[in-house]
Design an enzyme around this catalytic site. Sequence first.
Site, PDB file in Angstrom:
ATOM      1  N   SER A 297       0.820  -1.218   0.000  1.00  0.00           N
ATOM      2  CA  SER A 297       0.000   0.000   0.000  1.00  0.00           C
ATOM      3  C   SER A 297       0.854   1.268   0.000  1.00  0.00           C
ATOM      4  O   SER A 297       1.829   1.374   0.747  1.00  0.00           O
ATOM      5  CB  SER A 297      -0.919   0.007   1.226  1.00  0.00           C
ATOM      6  OG  SER A 297      -1.618   1.239   1.306  1.00  0.00           O
ATOM      7  N   ARG A 298       0.462   2.232  -0.807  1.00  0.00           N
ATOM      8  CA  ARG A 298       1.120   3.538  -0.824  1.00  0.00           C
ATOM      9  C   ARG A 298       0.428   4.538   0.107  1.00  0.00           C
ATOM     10  O   ARG A 298       0.864   5.686   0.213  1.00  0.00           O
ATOM     11  CB  ARG A 298       1.170   4.092  -2.252  1.00  0.00           C
ATOM     12  CG  ARG A 298       1.997   3.222  -3.184  1.00  0.00           C
ATOM     13  CD  ARG A 298       2.140   3.806  -4.574  1.00  0.00           C
ATOM     14  NE  ARG A 298       2.780   2.836  -5.452  1.00  0.00           N
ATOM     15  CZ  ARG A 298       4.095   2.700  -5.588  1.00  0.00           C
ATOM     16  NH1 ARG A 298       4.901   3.482  -4.899  1.00  0.00           N
ATOM     17  NH2 ARG A 298       4.603   1.790  -6.406  1.00  0.00           N
TER      18      ARG A 298
ATOM     19  N   LYS B 220     -13.803  -4.065   2.789  1.00  0.00           N
ATOM     20  CA  LYS B 220     -14.705  -2.919   2.670  1.00  0.00           C
ATOM     21  C   LYS B 220     -16.139  -3.254   3.076  1.00  0.00           C
ATOM     22  O   LYS B 220     -16.832  -2.407   3.655  1.00  0.00           O
ATOM     23  CB  LYS B 220     -14.663  -2.355   1.248  1.00  0.00           C
ATOM     24  CG  LYS B 220     -13.340  -1.684   0.906  1.00  0.00           C
ATOM     25  CD  LYS B 220     -13.380  -1.019  -0.448  1.00  0.00           C
ATOM     26  CE  LYS B 220     -12.080  -0.288  -0.729  1.00  0.00           C
ATOM     27  NZ  LYS B 220     -12.120   0.467  -1.995  1.00  0.00           N
TER      28      LYS B 220
ATOM     29  N   ASP C 136     -14.102   6.776  -2.414  1.00  0.00           N
ATOM     30  CA  ASP C 136     -13.596   6.341  -3.722  1.00  0.00           C
ATOM     31  C   ASP C 136     -14.223   7.122  -4.876  1.00  0.00           C
ATOM     32  O   ASP C 136     -13.522   7.568  -5.791  1.00  0.00           O
ATOM     33  CB  ASP C 136     -13.847   4.846  -3.929  1.00  0.00           C
ATOM     34  CG  ASP C 136     -12.942   3.981  -3.073  1.00  0.00           C
ATOM     35  OD1 ASP C 136     -11.816   4.427  -2.773  1.00  0.00           O
ATOM     36  OD2 ASP C 136     -13.353   2.871  -2.695  1.00  0.00           O
TER      37      ASP C 136
ATOM     38  N   GLY D 251     -16.934  -3.449 -15.729  1.00  0.00           N
ATOM     39  CA  GLY D 251     -16.924  -4.153 -14.454  1.00  0.00           C
ATOM     40  C   GLY D 251     -18.178  -3.862 -13.657  1.00  0.00           C
ATOM     41  O   GLY D 251     -18.839  -2.838 -13.865  1.00  0.00           O
TER      42      GLY D 251
ATOM     43  N   GLY E 257     -18.231  -4.885 -10.043  1.00  0.00           N
ATOM     44  CA  GLY E 257     -17.888  -5.242  -8.671  1.00  0.00           C
ATOM     45  C   GLY E 257     -17.965  -4.059  -7.730  1.00  0.00           C
ATOM     46  O   GLY E 257     -18.517  -3.003  -8.064  1.00  0.00           O
TER      47      GLY E 257
ATOM     48  N   ASN F 198     -20.160  -5.685 -18.329  1.00  0.00           N
ATOM     49  CA  ASN F 198     -19.492  -6.709 -17.527  1.00  0.00           C
ATOM     50  C   ASN F 198     -19.503  -8.035 -18.279  1.00  0.00           C
ATOM     51  O   ASN F 198     -20.388  -8.280 -19.107  1.00  0.00           O
ATOM     52  CB  ASN F 198     -20.212  -6.857 -16.179  1.00  0.00           C
ATOM     53  CG  ASN F 198     -19.436  -7.694 -15.191  1.00  0.00           C
ATOM     54  OD1 ASN F 198     -18.291  -7.373 -14.874  1.00  0.00           O
ATOM     55  ND2 ASN F 198     -20.042  -8.756 -14.692  1.00  0.00           N
TER      56      ASN F 198
ATOM     57  N   ALA G 287     -23.320 -10.373 -17.989  1.00  0.00           N
ATOM     58  CA  ALA G 287     -24.232  -9.262 -18.267  1.00  0.00           C
ATOM     59  C   ALA G 287     -25.256  -9.059 -17.161  1.00  0.00           C
ATOM     60  O   ALA G 287     -25.596  -7.922 -16.817  1.00  0.00           O
ATOM     61  CB  ALA G 287     -24.937  -9.493 -19.603  1.00  0.00           C
TER      62      ALA G 287
END
EC number: 1.1.1.25
Length: 271
Positions: free
Chosen positions: A16-17, A67, A104, A128, A130, A152, A155
């Site tokens: 992780s940064r 999360k 986010d 995507g 997710g 996606n 579908a």
Amino acid sequence: MSDDRYCVFGNPVAHSRSPRIHALFAEQCGQAMTYEAIEAPREDFAGAWHAFVAAGGCGANVTVPFKEDAFRLADVLSQRARRAGAVNTLVRGRDGRTYADTTDGVGLVRDLEAHGVTLEGARILILGAGGAVRGVLDPLLAKAPSCLHIANRTASKAVRLAEEASPEGRVTGGGYSELDGAFDVVINGTSASLGGELPPLPDTLLAADGVAYDMMYAAEPTVFLQWAAAHGGRGIDGLGMLIEQAAESFFLWRQVRPDTAPVRETLRREL
């Protein structure tokens, strides 16, 4: 008096940064705080959070795979966290309760706008279906695009997410094979770039002067951004999104908003 403690929980998390980003924010803003990476057990995120708080922790970022665990753990959820079904920021309140938010989507929108991308009236495609995509839909919709379509491999997942995000039909969904027309902004919300893979995209997907945004980032352009360049598009990777969402978390904890531009330049040099 000791510095306030913050961290990022993940598994794995050594890469992780976030500690570097928040150290730069703290130095810039004159905040007395520490920030570390903690690898929580996959089966006991709640235990890791409560142990951190008991040891004086003030707040945390949360990354994969926790999360949704953080969402369930929270005592108080922000509206945007409730809509996203996941959180990436926890705050220990003075009342002892755990407050949760997701930054986010805000981070994505701010980074796009920092790169001069106009979202109002734009035709936006997201690849995507997710958690990474779910968390950014509301902030994108708030910018009033002319359309927002989710594509996606499966579908039905895209269709279901579109219906949940916008029951009134402002968001549509389908499979890659159904993609038709050109989009002003194409956002890759899959992790395919990490494996050097590219979703099956038609050559005509990007409009003239279109923008391709990859939530992933690396020292070199990802395969998705290489595809965009080959089709006349402008490519942007996800480093700025990481920094902008971190800045929003920092603000939630410290009530100070850092300048992200110099941090972005520093992190880019360090890739």
